[in-house]
Design a protein around this motif. Sequence first.
Motif, PDB file in Angstrom:
ATOM      1  N   LEU A  50       2.801  -1.083 -12.093  1.00 44.21           N
ATOM      2  CA  LEU A  50       3.763  -0.080 -12.570  1.00 44.21           C
ATOM      3  C   LEU A  50       4.942   0.096 -11.615  1.00 44.21           C
ATOM      4  N   VAL A  51       4.840  -0.458 -10.402  1.00 45.23           N
ATOM      5  CA  VAL A  51       5.911  -0.298  -9.410  1.00 45.23           C
ATOM      6  C   VAL A  51       7.037  -1.272  -9.748  1.00 45.23           C
ATOM      7  N   ARG A  52       8.163  -0.729 -10.111  1.00 49.93           N
ATOM      8  CA  ARG A  52       9.303  -1.550 -10.504  1.00 49.93           C
ATOM      9  C   ARG A  52      10.568  -1.222  -9.716  1.00 49.93           C
ATOM     10  N   THR A  53      10.710   0.028  -9.289  1.00 48.33           N
ATOM     11  CA  THR A  53      11.953   0.463  -8.669  1.00 48.33           C
ATOM     12  C   THR A  53      11.676   1.163  -7.341  1.00 48.33           C
ATOM     13  N   HIS A  54      12.758   1.472  -6.662  1.00 50.03           N
ATOM     14  CA  HIS A  54      12.679   2.218  -5.406  1.00 50.03           C
ATOM     15  C   HIS A  54      12.008   3.570  -5.622  1.00 50.03           C
ATOM     16  N   ASP A  55      12.388   4.256  -6.694  1.00 52.25           N
ATOM     17  CA  ASP A  55      11.805   5.575  -6.967  1.00 52.25           C
ATOM     18  C   ASP A  55      10.314   5.471  -7.269  1.00 52.25           C
ATOM     19  N   ASP A  56       9.924   4.442  -8.021  1.00 51.86           N
ATOM     20  CA  ASP A  56       8.495   4.224  -8.287  1.00 51.86           C
ATOM     21  C   ASP A  56       7.720   4.069  -6.978  1.00 51.86           C
ATOM     22  N   ALA A  57       8.287   3.260  -6.071  1.00 49.15           N
ATOM     23  CA  ALA A  57       7.595   2.988  -4.813  1.00 49.15           C
ATOM     24  C   ALA A  57       7.467   4.258  -3.972  1.00 49.15           C
ATOM     25  N   LEU A  58       8.550   5.033  -3.886  1.00 44.01           N
ATOM     26  CA  LEU A  58       8.488   6.271  -3.103  1.00 44.01           C
ATOM     27  C   LEU A  58       7.497   7.262  -3.701  1.00 44.01           C
ATOM     28  N   LEU A  59       7.400   7.288  -5.031  1.00 45.72           N
ATOM     29  CA  LEU A  59       6.494   8.226  -5.698  1.00 45.72           C
ATOM     30  C   LEU A  59       5.037   7.835  -5.488  1.00 45.72           C
ATOM     31  N   LEU A  60       4.750   6.554  -5.518  1.00 46.45           N
ATOM     32  CA  LEU A  60       3.351   6.111  -5.538  1.00 46.45           C
ATOM     33  C   LEU A  60       2.793   5.712  -4.168  1.00 46.45           C
ATOM     34  N   VAL A  61       3.677   5.470  -3.181  1.00 47.44           N
ATOM     35  CA  VAL A  61       3.169   4.952  -1.911  1.00 47.44           C
ATOM     36  C   VAL A  61       2.234   5.936  -1.223  1.00 47.44           C
ATOM     37  N   ASP A  62       2.518   7.233  -1.316  1.00 48.55           N
ATOM     38  CA  ASP A  62       1.640   8.216  -0.665  1.00 48.55           C
ATOM     39  C   ASP A  62       0.256   8.238  -1.301  1.00 48.55           C
ATOM     40  N   TYR A  63       0.221   8.109  -2.644  1.00 47.57           N
ATOM     41  CA  TYR A  63      -1.081   8.032  -3.318  1.00 47.57           C
ATOM     42  C   TYR A  63      -1.852   6.801  -2.830  1.00 47.57           C
ATOM     43  N   GLY A  64      -1.116   5.673  -2.746  1.00 46.65           N
ATOM     44  CA  GLY A  64      -1.769   4.440  -2.311  1.00 46.65           C
ATOM     45  C   GLY A  64      -2.315   4.543  -0.905  1.00 46.65           C
ATOM     46  N   LEU A  65      -1.545   5.155  -0.020  1.00 44.17           N
ATOM     47  CA  LEU A  65      -1.994   5.295   1.367  1.00 44.17           C
ATOM     48  C   LEU A  65      -3.180   6.244   1.469  1.00 44.17           C
ATOM     49  N   GLU A  66      -3.129   7.333   0.715  1.00 46.65           N
ATOM     50  CA  GLU A  66      -4.217   8.318   0.769  1.00 46.65           C
ATOM     51  C   GLU A  66      -5.521   7.728   0.262  1.00 46.65           C
ATOM     52  N   GLU A  67      -5.413   6.905  -0.775  1.00 51.57           N
ATOM     53  CA  GLU A  67      -6.615   6.324  -1.373  1.00 51.57           C
ATOM     54  C   GLU A  67      -6.872   4.902  -0.882  1.00 51.57           C
ATOM     55  N   THR A  68      -6.125   4.466   0.120  1.00 48.72           N
ATOM     56  CA  THR A  68      -6.225   3.106   0.675  1.00 48.72           C
ATOM     57  C   THR A  68      -6.251   2.047  -0.434  1.00 48.72           C
ATOM     58  N   ALA A  69      -5.300   2.174  -1.347  1.00 49.39           N
ATOM     59  CA  ALA A  69      -5.182   1.235  -2.470  1.00 49.39           C
ATOM     60  C   ALA A  69      -4.351   0.036  -2.011  1.00 49.39           C
ATOM     61  N   TYR A  70      -5.005  -1.051  -1.705  1.00 50.57           N
ATOM     62  CA  TYR A  70      -4.379  -2.208  -1.058  1.00 50.57           C
ATOM     63  C   TYR A  70      -3.217  -2.779  -1.863  1.00 50.57           C
ATOM     64  N   LEU A  71      -3.435  -3.054  -3.142  1.00 52.12           N
ATOM     65  CA  LEU A  71      -2.387  -3.677  -3.951  1.00 52.12           C
ATOM     66  C   LEU A  71      -1.257  -2.711  -4.260  1.00 52.12           C
ATOM     67  N   LEU A  72      -1.576  -1.449  -4.468  1.00 50.25           N
ATOM     68  CA  LEU A  72      -0.528  -0.455  -4.736  1.00 50.25           C
ATOM     69  C   LEU A  72       0.387  -0.314  -3.526  1.00 50.25           C
ATOM     70  N   VAL A  73      -0.190  -0.222  -2.331  1.00 55.78           N
ATOM     71  CA  VAL A  73       0.635  -0.138  -1.126  1.00 55.78           C
ATOM     72  C   VAL A  73       1.435  -1.430  -0.950  1.00 55.78           C
ATOM     73  N   ALA A  74       0.823  -2.569  -1.261  1.00 56.72           N
ATOM     74  CA  ALA A  74       1.535  -3.849  -1.160  1.00 56.72           C
ATOM     75  C   ALA A  74       2.747  -3.864  -2.090  1.00 56.72           C
ATOM     76  N   ALA A  75       2.577  -3.364  -3.316  1.00 58.75           N
ATOM     77  CA  ALA A  75       3.678  -3.348  -4.277  1.00 58.75           C
ATOM     78  C   ALA A  75       4.803  -2.428  -3.803  1.00 58.75           C
ATOM     79  N   CYS A  76       4.440  -1.261  -3.258  1.00 58.76           N
ATOM     80  CA  CYS A  76       5.454  -0.336  -2.742  1.00 58.76           C
ATOM     81  C   CYS A  76       6.153  -0.924  -1.520  1.00 58.76           C
ATOM     82  N   LEU A  77       5.374  -1.517  -0.642  1.00 57.45           N
ATOM     83  CA  LEU A  77       5.929  -2.142   0.560  1.00 57.45           C
ATOM     84  C   LEU A  77       6.879  -3.276   0.175  1.00 57.45           C
TER      85      LEU A  77
END
Length: 957
Positions: A344-371
């Motif tokens: 679902l990560v497509r834009t800068h805003d998507d990444a900023l919105l979801l990166v904290d969730y990914g870090l909190e839940e240690t979601a490897y691929l989600l953090v990779a997509a935001c990064l």
Amino acid sequence: MQNNLFTSLRSMKLMEACKSAQVYALNPSNAASSSASSSSVDKSGLASTFSIRTKSVRGAGGVGHHFTPSMVVDTLLPFGLPSIEDIEPAVDPFLRPLDPVATLSDSFRRLSAAVDAVGDPAESRLLLLCDLHLEQRSLFRPLADPKLLRRALRSARLHAPNPHHRVVLSAWLRYERREDQFHPVPALLSACSPTSPSLECPRAALLSTSDLLCPCRRTLPNPSPPSSSSSSSVPCRHDPDEDDADVWFCIAEDEVPCVRSRIALLSKPFSTMLYGSFAEAKRDHISFSLNGISARGMKAVATFSRCGRLDEFPPDTVLELLAFANKFCCDGLKHACDSKLASLVRTHDDALLLVDYGLEETAYLLVAACLQVFLRELPKSLSDPDITRLLCTQEGKDKLAAAGHSSFLLYHFLCQVAMEEDMKSNTTVMLLERLVECAAPGWQKQLSLHQLGCVMLERGEFKDALKWFESAVSEGHVYSLVGVARAKFKKGHKYSAYKLVDKLINASDPSAGWMHQEKSIYSLGKEKMTELQQATEFDPTLLYPYKYRAIALMEEDKIGAAVAEINKIIGFKASTDCLELRAWLLLALQDYEGALQDVRALMTLDPGYMMFHGKLHGDQFIEILQQQVKQWDMADCWMQLYDRWSAVDDIGSLAVVHQMLAKEPTNSSLRFRQSLLLLRLNCQKAAMHSLRLARNHSTHEHERLVYEGWILYDTGHRDEALAKSEESISIQRSFEAFFLKAYALADSNLDHTSSTHVIQLLEQANSCASDNLRKGQAHNNMGSIYVDCDMLDEAAACYLKALGIKHTRAHQGLARVYYLKNQKKFAYDEMTKLIEKAKNNASAYEKRSEYCDRDMAKSDLNMATKLDPLRTYPYRYRAAVLMDDHKDQEAIKELSRAITFKPDLQLLHLRAAFHDSMENTEATLRDCEAALCLDSSHSDTLDLYNKALGRANPQSR
């Protein structure tokens, strides 16, 4: 005229900011003959306008040189003369081994051993290979060869063992092309087009496997269930049928029907709860209100347990499931949520919105997509405080580490970008601190500590710089002793710095040019000049010795000699600081046209350049100088460009194109020509910038595709460049599209059929509209293909056509035709014509040497080396002659002289062959390995290497 020049400067109120700078005067009469133009000067006006505060200039050894009163009013520079203190060379912020050849050899051996290793786990082996290629890239930095750097980076990406490494390396490769400077900027994570570099694919980077085939170029199969928690044979229904359910989870007033066996398969905790000795194992209604999941979320869990997919659920539900999966150790569910959210990560805003969730839940691929989004927005993303808080701080690094995304590779990339943007910034310092923390012992520790020392030195924090440099030395990086010495010097301990470098030189055999350059900084008088001369002898590519000698000559009022000295380096290595110094000297000679040419050229290399010790923007100085010279309209500019292009005057041509672009800033064709000139001058970074501007200013799609094709070709993507040219031709036939296609096809081993096709493409190019500058190049290239096909009459006709439209370089091709026709005298005469016409003619002397006797050849090659010491053929020829004369050691010494500052494939191969003929197996293997590190596919070196290996004792290796 000169009075008007300074009046213009004063009216801009720039002098007020520079009152601390002393104003000096000098007499240009001794060098008046070196000036291309002269101007009458109202001396009384100058004397009344400015007061001279001092007539003393510090000399090479700190001795003052005094100008006579007659020198005071002749010439006046607005910001003072160049100062020796302002040209001090920087400490190189990269690894610089004492013995580059031995280091390259060792790198090749370790990489070969890793490739041949068997039995290691696949990911561990890939990780090792990735790291070795990254290390090779760091070793290639002193060689300043963009192709080698890109090759190492691509090799590292090919061996990237996991999504994290693939995300970073694909972003790094994209950054090297600076696609973020395209207008409009391409979507960050969109699917690749057929002409996109596959190694940069954002979708491929996030795949959990190391499949090298870009998923955008194939149809992906239906994903299999992530775990045994579901079965594809079970129909997926959003709401479970009451008849299937055998357990209900009660959340507030809702009862969510589930299948006990399916829920138990989600994780070990659920299996134990539902089938173990807990009370819930005997209940069909289980209270679940206090477990942090809503009824809607539990229904999604039930659905996933049956079909193993999350296709129908909105992002907020998937986020809820991710937290649930972490809480109850549901690995399959977590992976599915992680993959879904990452997609679902497509834009800068998507990444900023979801990166904290990914870090909190240690979601490897989600953090990779935001990064991935943040990295593909570099350098822009480093100015976003939310992103820098994550990437730069210790807390952010710890969060990334918990999610599996803190690595030396990541911070190595970030540090390179930050140092290019602003070496002194706090952001750069914080990133380097993180790099040091992530670095493993060895080259990683050496590089990170050394770079941190370089940044602290630039910031003027000499105590910290000394600490970091000393740490780098303790890790084994000897070059960091230069940083130690420089930091001590800045702290006032000049003799200590001198002794340190002197000891390094005495311990090194042989010593290197950079050692003598560094020692010269701490020396005085004749010793300083001796060290500078030795620095140039060991490494003629070092800028500082030329600049120092030029300024020293200037201080002795020998301006013509100073210009001649700085011309030596500009002739083969254009740089902004050297061009500025020459402009400064020409200004002192009142040669305003020459000064203006150099300022225009340096502003092409760096459009943001600040002249006169950072006090005046180059564009402002151009405006002032233009008042002193004759103005050209576009017709005049084109005539001047033809003349300079024909004279192979690349600096002069650059200046004319810069002036034309000032009149037509959106002319994409001129931007393209500018990029060609910059490539001739080996200024690839500036050339790529011009190419991007050409692409951005293109008004037609077919033009834009051509320039994108050249960008791809120049960054090593030949096949993608060919595809761009074909797409452009399909829209509209044009000279540049056909020329690009022919050029890209010719960059391979051509058989007769392929050569014929390239010739046809060039003929089609010349049938399209273009100017003679480009058509001359096409005829010249066509002649080269005909020569390769042994069609000498056709080749001669092409070269004569090129010469007919003032393509001067065609003399070289025509000389080759004469030589192949056994007309050696005509070949020699043809090259003499080129030497007489061309301003930069080191290559002409080199080629003419092929058509004369040994003594004349030696003279020509010595001249070629004097004009351009980077050309390797003269060294190889002289070494071969010495070898023929049975002067083995002298031959080795001749090659080693060049290898010291330019470890070149051909030089290394020839020296290895000489060592082999002398039965020095160890030296043969070392040189072969170093050469193969530069090009592992070089067949002649491979043959020699295998032959030497067969003779070597394996135990000695």
